[in-house]
Write a protein that holds these residues in place. Structure first.
Motif, PDB file in Angstrom:
ATOM      1  N   GLU A 187     -17.025 -10.047  -6.203  1.00 15.01           N
ATOM      2  CA  GLU A 187     -17.431 -11.221  -7.485  1.00 15.01           C
ATOM      3  C   GLU A 187     -16.342 -10.786  -8.563  1.00 15.01           C
ATOM      4  N   ALA A 188     -16.103  -9.375  -8.587  1.00 16.38           N
ATOM      5  CA  ALA A 188     -15.084  -8.840  -9.539  1.00 16.38           C
ATOM      6  C   ALA A 188     -13.893  -9.469  -9.699  1.00 16.38           C
ATOM      7  N   MET A 189     -13.432  -9.747  -8.208  1.00 12.22           N
ATOM      8  CA  MET A 189     -12.075 -10.314  -7.825  1.00 12.22           C
ATOM      9  C   MET A 189     -12.246 -11.125  -6.636  1.00 12.22           C
ATOM     10  N   PRO A 190     -12.611 -12.254  -6.850  1.00 11.42           N
ATOM     11  CA  PRO A 190     -12.703 -12.990  -5.426  1.00 11.42           C
ATOM     12  C   PRO A 190     -11.310 -13.513  -5.005  1.00 11.42           C
ATOM     13  N   VAL A 191     -11.222 -13.645  -3.658  1.00 14.55           N
ATOM     14  CA  VAL A 191     -10.174 -14.269  -2.868  1.00 14.55           C
ATOM     15  C   VAL A 191      -9.441 -14.967  -3.716  1.00 14.55           C
ATOM     16  N   GLY A 192      -8.104 -14.886  -3.881  1.00 15.32           N
ATOM     17  CA  GLY A 192      -7.309 -16.043  -4.637  1.00 15.32           C
ATOM     18  C   GLY A 192      -7.261 -15.814  -6.120  1.00 15.32           C
ATOM     19  N   ALA A 193      -8.224 -15.224  -6.652  1.00 13.72           N
ATOM     20  CA  ALA A 193      -7.987 -14.732  -8.145  1.00 13.72           C
ATOM     21  C   ALA A 193      -6.880 -13.792  -8.254  1.00 13.72           C
ATOM     22  N   LYS A 194      -6.037 -14.208  -9.433  1.00 18.41           N
ATOM     23  CA  LYS A 194      -4.941 -13.421  -9.978  1.00 18.41           C
ATOM     24  C   LYS A 194      -5.428 -12.135 -10.701  1.00 18.41           C
ATOM     25  N   PHE A 195      -6.467 -12.306 -11.520  1.00 18.40           N
ATOM     26  CA  PHE A 195      -7.052 -11.072 -12.314  1.00 18.40           C
ATOM     27  C   PHE A 195      -8.550 -10.753 -12.047  1.00 18.40           C
ATOM     28  N   PRO A 196      -8.761  -9.618 -12.202  1.00 19.67           N
ATOM     29  CA  PRO A 196     -10.415  -9.184 -11.979  1.00 19.67           C
ATOM     30  C   PRO A 196     -11.109  -9.727 -13.148  1.00 19.67           C
ATOM     31  N   ARG A 197     -12.313 -10.191 -12.782  1.00 18.98           N
ATOM     32  CA  ARG A 197     -13.233 -10.686 -13.903  1.00 18.98           C
ATOM     33  C   ARG A 197     -13.723  -9.301 -14.426  1.00 18.98           C
ATOM     34  N   LEU A 198     -14.249  -9.488 -15.603  1.00 21.73           N
ATOM     35  CA  LEU A 198     -14.674  -8.321 -16.503  1.00 21.73           C
ATOM     36  C   LEU A 198     -16.250  -7.983 -16.474  1.00 21.73           C
ATOM     37  N   HIS A 199     -17.181  -8.678 -15.998  1.00 18.95           N
ATOM     38  CA  HIS A 199     -18.354  -8.539 -16.116  1.00 18.95           C
ATOM     39  C   HIS A 199     -19.228  -8.150 -14.834  1.00 18.95           C
ATOM     40  N   PRO A 200     -18.942  -8.358 -13.534  1.00 20.96           N
ATOM     41  CA  PRO A 200     -19.760  -8.048 -12.471  1.00 20.96           C
ATOM     42  C   PRO A 200     -19.627  -6.566 -12.364  1.00 20.96           C
ATOM     43  N   ARG A 201     -20.787  -6.064 -11.727  1.00 20.42           N
ATOM     44  CA  ARG A 201     -20.960  -4.664 -11.453  1.00 20.42           C
ATOM     45  C   ARG A 201     -20.618  -4.330  -9.999  1.00 20.42           C
ATOM     46  N   ILE A 202     -19.913  -3.346  -9.892  1.00 18.42           N
ATOM     47  CA  ILE A 202     -19.624  -3.163  -8.318  1.00 18.42           C
ATOM     48  C   ILE A 202     -20.113  -1.650  -8.097  1.00 18.42           C
ATOM     49  N   ALA A 203     -20.460  -1.743  -6.617  1.00 13.91           N
ATOM     50  CA  ALA A 203     -21.170  -0.175  -5.843  1.00 13.91           C
ATOM     51  C   ALA A 203     -20.003   0.334  -4.838  1.00 13.91           C
ATOM     52  N   VAL A 204     -20.118   1.384  -4.880  1.00 15.60           N
ATOM     53  CA  VAL A 204     -19.278   2.102  -3.875  1.00 15.60           C
ATOM     54  C   VAL A 204     -20.214   3.186  -3.214  1.00 15.60           C
ATOM     55  N   ARG A 205     -20.568   3.007  -2.057  1.00 12.19           N
ATOM     56  CA  ARG A 205     -21.595   4.083  -1.312  1.00 12.19           C
ATOM     57  C   ARG A 205     -20.620   4.731  -0.241  1.00 12.19           C
ATOM     58  N   PHE A 206     -20.634   6.101  -0.446  1.00 12.48           N
ATOM     59  CA  PHE A 206     -20.156   7.079   0.712  1.00 12.48           C
ATOM     60  C   PHE A 206     -21.259   7.641   1.639  1.00 12.48           C
ATOM     61  N   GLY A 207     -21.029   7.365   2.906  1.00 12.53           N
ATOM     62  CA  GLY A 207     -22.189   7.623   3.859  1.00 12.53           C
ATOM     63  C   GLY A 207     -21.747   9.271   4.377  1.00 12.53           C
ATOM     64  N   GLU A 208     -22.828   9.718   5.117  1.00 14.10           N
ATOM     65  CA  GLU A 208     -22.391  10.854   5.908  1.00 14.10           C
ATOM     66  C   GLU A 208     -21.201  11.022   6.753  1.00 14.10           C
ATOM     67  N   PRO A 209     -20.609  12.022   6.992  1.00 10.44           N
ATOM     68  CA  PRO A 209     -19.314  12.080   7.705  1.00 10.44           C
ATOM     69  C   PRO A 209     -19.749  11.873   9.166  1.00 10.44           C
TER      70      PRO A 209
END
Length: 259
Positions: A178-200
């Motif tokens: 949502e922050a940068m859909p496929v085909g977009a040239k620039f990121p959008r400024l408002h969508p919030r993203i999540a990055v989740r790291f799991g156990e090794p």
């Protein structure tokens, strides 16, 4: 930024793994670009305490957007290396130089994409990074998901893990499409993203890297862990790039083991 970090996880990523001779581009990306991105996207970063601070490690992530390769290095508590298209490094003029410096600062190394020898060269480059004790990031699906579903994984990540003994840290990304859909040239400024790291994941119990069954079972374990973190709908098939010639069409009709 909100996260589930314990106090020792509050250290900046560059504090965990010192990097020598990275130059202005690395300083700029870590000290200016990363804090700015955190302000704009307010990313929710979870599980950084799961990431080994030293030694080889493989980040295996779902793939939704071009900015995934920025989200992981900027969120991880150590420098992350990944392979990027060679065209990002060999462009002419000032624009080419800026692109080369920027991707180098992010930990990217150039690689010619494709099948056959190009794919083997990529695996060799990643194996050398792991044997040097570095952390690398890979997308087992092979390419971005255009419909948001999680596709089956190729076995290259499992091969590297079984070959080198490196643990695999599963990563679940959300909102980057949502922050940068496929085909977009620039990121959008408002969508919030999540990055989740799991156990090794220690995949050695599946068997040696020379075993196709071991690679397949290890890959399925990796994808199950990614699915648990991302919560995506499962596609149940491979994410195939549209075939451009008869040979590629034949390969898609008769799927072979994906590395």
């Amino acid at each position: 930024m909100t996260s589930d970090e314990t106090p020792d996880d509050s250290a900046r990523p560059e504090d965990a793994t010192p990097v020598k001779n990275v130059g202005f581009a690395y300083f700029f990306s870590r000290r200016i670009v990363a804090p700015l991105a955190r302000v704009v996207y307010r990313p929710r970063i979870e599980g950084r305490h799961h990431v080994p601070r030293q030694g080889p490690v493989i980040f295996a992530s779902n793939h939704l957007s071009f900015i995934d390769s920025f989200a992981i290095p900027m969120s991880a508590p150590r420098q992350v290396h990944f392979l990027a298209k060679a065209s990002y490094f060999d462009g002419p003029g000032l624009r080419g130089r800026i692109s080369r410096e920027f991707f180098t600062a992010l930990g990217a190394s150039p690689v010619e994409r494709g099948a056959g020898q190009a794919a083997l060269d990529a695996l060799d480059a990643q194996e050398r990074m792991l044997k040097a004790g570095k952390a690398i990031a890979l997308y087992p699906e092979g390419t971005r998901s255009l419909d948001g579903r999680l596709y089956k994984g190729r076995t290259g990540v499992a091969f590297l893990a079984l070959q080198t003994g490196a643990p695999v840290v599963p990563v679940g990304l959300a909102g980057t499409n949502e922050a940068m859909p496929v085909g977009a040239k620039f990121p959008r400024l408002h969508p919030r993203i999540a990055v989740r790291f799991g156990e090794p994941l220690d995949l050695s119990h599946h068997g040696p890297a020379t075993s196709g069954k071991a690679r397949r079972l290890a890959t399925d374990e990796i994808m199950a862990a990614i699915h648990e973190l991302s919560g995506q709908e499962l596609a149940g098939t491979y994410n195939e790039v549209p075939a451009h010639n008869p040979i590629e069409r034949i390969r898609q009709v008769f799927p072979h083991e994906r590395r």
